[in-house]
Design a protein around this motif. Sequence first.
Motif, short mmCIF file in Angstrom:
data_model
loop_
_atom_site.label_atom_id
_atom_site.label_comp_id
_atom_site.label_asym_id
_atom_site.label_seq_id
_atom_site.Cartn_x
_atom_site.Cartn_y
_atom_site.Cartn_z
N UNK A 55 0.83 -1.22 0.00
CA UNK A 55 0.00 0.00 0.00
C UNK A 55 0.86 1.26 0.00
N UNK A 56 2.07 1.15 0.50
CA UNK A 56 2.95 2.33 0.52
C UNK A 56 3.21 2.81 -0.93
N UNK A 57 3.39 1.86 -1.85
CA UNK A 57 3.60 2.25 -3.25
C UNK A 57 2.31 2.78 -3.86
N UNK A 58 1.19 2.17 -3.51
CA UNK A 58 -0.11 2.68 -4.02
C UNK A 58 -0.27 4.14 -3.61
N UNK A 59 0.01 4.43 -2.35
CA UNK A 59 -0.14 5.81 -1.87
C UNK A 59 0.91 6.74 -2.51
N UNK A 60 2.13 6.23 -2.64
CA UNK A 60 3.22 7.04 -3.22
C UNK A 60 2.90 7.41 -4.67
N UNK A 61 2.28 6.48 -5.39
CA UNK A 61 2.02 6.66 -6.82
C UNK A 61 0.63 7.21 -7.09
N UNK B 183 9.80 -13.11 -2.36
CA UNK B 183 9.87 -12.25 -1.18
C UNK B 183 10.64 -10.98 -1.53
N UNK B 184 10.06 -9.83 -1.24
CA UNK B 184 10.73 -8.56 -1.48
C UNK B 184 10.66 -8.07 -2.91
N UNK B 185 9.95 -8.78 -3.77
CA UNK B 185 9.84 -8.38 -5.18
C UNK B 185 8.42 -8.54 -5.68
N UNK B 186 8.17 -8.11 -6.93
CA UNK B 186 6.83 -8.17 -7.52
C UNK B 186 6.90 -8.79 -8.90
N UNK B 187 5.81 -9.42 -9.29
CA UNK B 187 5.68 -9.89 -10.68
C UNK B 187 5.10 -8.74 -11.51
N UNK B 188 5.14 -8.91 -12.83
CA UNK B 188 4.53 -7.91 -13.71
C UNK B 188 3.04 -7.81 -13.46
N UNK B 189 2.43 -8.96 -13.20
CA UNK B 189 0.99 -8.96 -12.92
C UNK B 189 0.71 -8.12 -11.66
N UNK B 190 1.51 -8.31 -10.63
CA UNK B 190 1.33 -7.54 -9.40
C UNK B 190 1.60 -6.04 -9.64
N UNK B 191 2.58 -5.74 -10.50
CA UNK B 191 2.84 -4.33 -10.83
C UNK B 191 1.61 -3.71 -11.48
N UNK B 192 0.94 -4.48 -12.35
CA UNK B 192 -0.29 -4.01 -12.98
C UNK B 192 -1.38 -3.76 -11.95
N UNK B 193 -1.48 -4.64 -10.98
CA UNK B 193 -2.49 -4.45 -9.92
C UNK B 193 -2.23 -3.17 -9.14
N UNK B 194 -0.96 -2.93 -8.82
CA UNK B 194 -0.61 -1.71 -8.07
C UNK B 194 -0.92 -0.47 -8.91
N UNK B 195 -0.60 -0.53 -10.21
CA UNK B 195 -0.87 0.62 -11.11
C UNK B 195 -2.37 0.90 -11.15
N UNK B 196 -3.18 -0.17 -11.17
CA UNK B 196 -4.64 0.01 -11.20
C UNK B 196 -5.12 0.63 -9.89
N UNK B 197 -4.60 0.11 -8.78
CA UNK B 197 -5.03 0.63 -7.47
C UNK B 197 -4.63 2.10 -7.29
N UNK B 198 -3.46 2.45 -7.82
CA UNK B 198 -2.98 3.84 -7.66
C UNK B 198 -3.59 4.77 -8.71
N UNK B 199 -4.30 4.20 -9.66
CA UNK B 199 -4.97 4.97 -10.72
C UNK B 199 -3.98 5.88 -11.46
#
Length: 251
Positions: free
Chosen positions: A172-178, A193-209
Amino acid sequence: MAKLIILGSSNALSSKSNENTHMVLVGEERIVMVDCVNNPIQRLGQADVDFMDLTDLVLTHFHPDHVSGVPLLLMDMWLRGRHRPLNIYGLHYTLDRMETLMKMYSWESWPKFFPVSFHRIPTSENTCLLDCDEFTIKYSPVRHLIPTIGLRFEFKNSKKVLAYSCDTEPCVEVVRLASGADVLIHEASGEAQGHSSAEQAGQIAAQAEVNRLYLIHYPTGEYANGNILSEARQHYQGTVDLATDFMVLEL
Ligand SMILES: [Zn+2]
């Protein structure tokens, strides 16, 4: 107009065409490098940036694929007769280790060494790291294997906002930051652990709008696998591209 140049886009296992992830923000008055690997003066030279013009260096975390070039950068600045100070920003964990590393090189005995200011920043969310006429840089701690920060750049003339996740699990820190950014540059090392997949990066981008997503810190060369762009597009409707070496974003 300020521009961000991607100096490397690979995860820790770099390849012929992709250096380890790091970048430089070139403004009118300040030139801010974000992480520093391998042979920085060569890399900056290839991007038409004179390494002597750097004003600030932000170190996101103390992993070799993000900071291995710092001792050589400082030595080369000294050899070229630099006098202007250089600001280096990072968490206590990061800068304590960087100072210890430089002590191992006995840098205090290098004659007439130029001033280096270490700015130790607190572990607090959405905090200002640097503010100048052209832009503000904020940071938040993210979730990696060691203390690490992600960054948010706010440009005063264009009103554009760019966020960079750095190495992190989805959080959520990245969602808020972005939040609401024009561009999010998110790591896509793969789910671990400590990393993200491309799919997860897409989810974060969607959540951060955010309006646009660039994947970075992804497996390259012989280590590349799958179609990470289509993975990112599974949950995110905006534009997705790969950040590539020497790509320039006008801000
Ligand atoms: Zn790392």
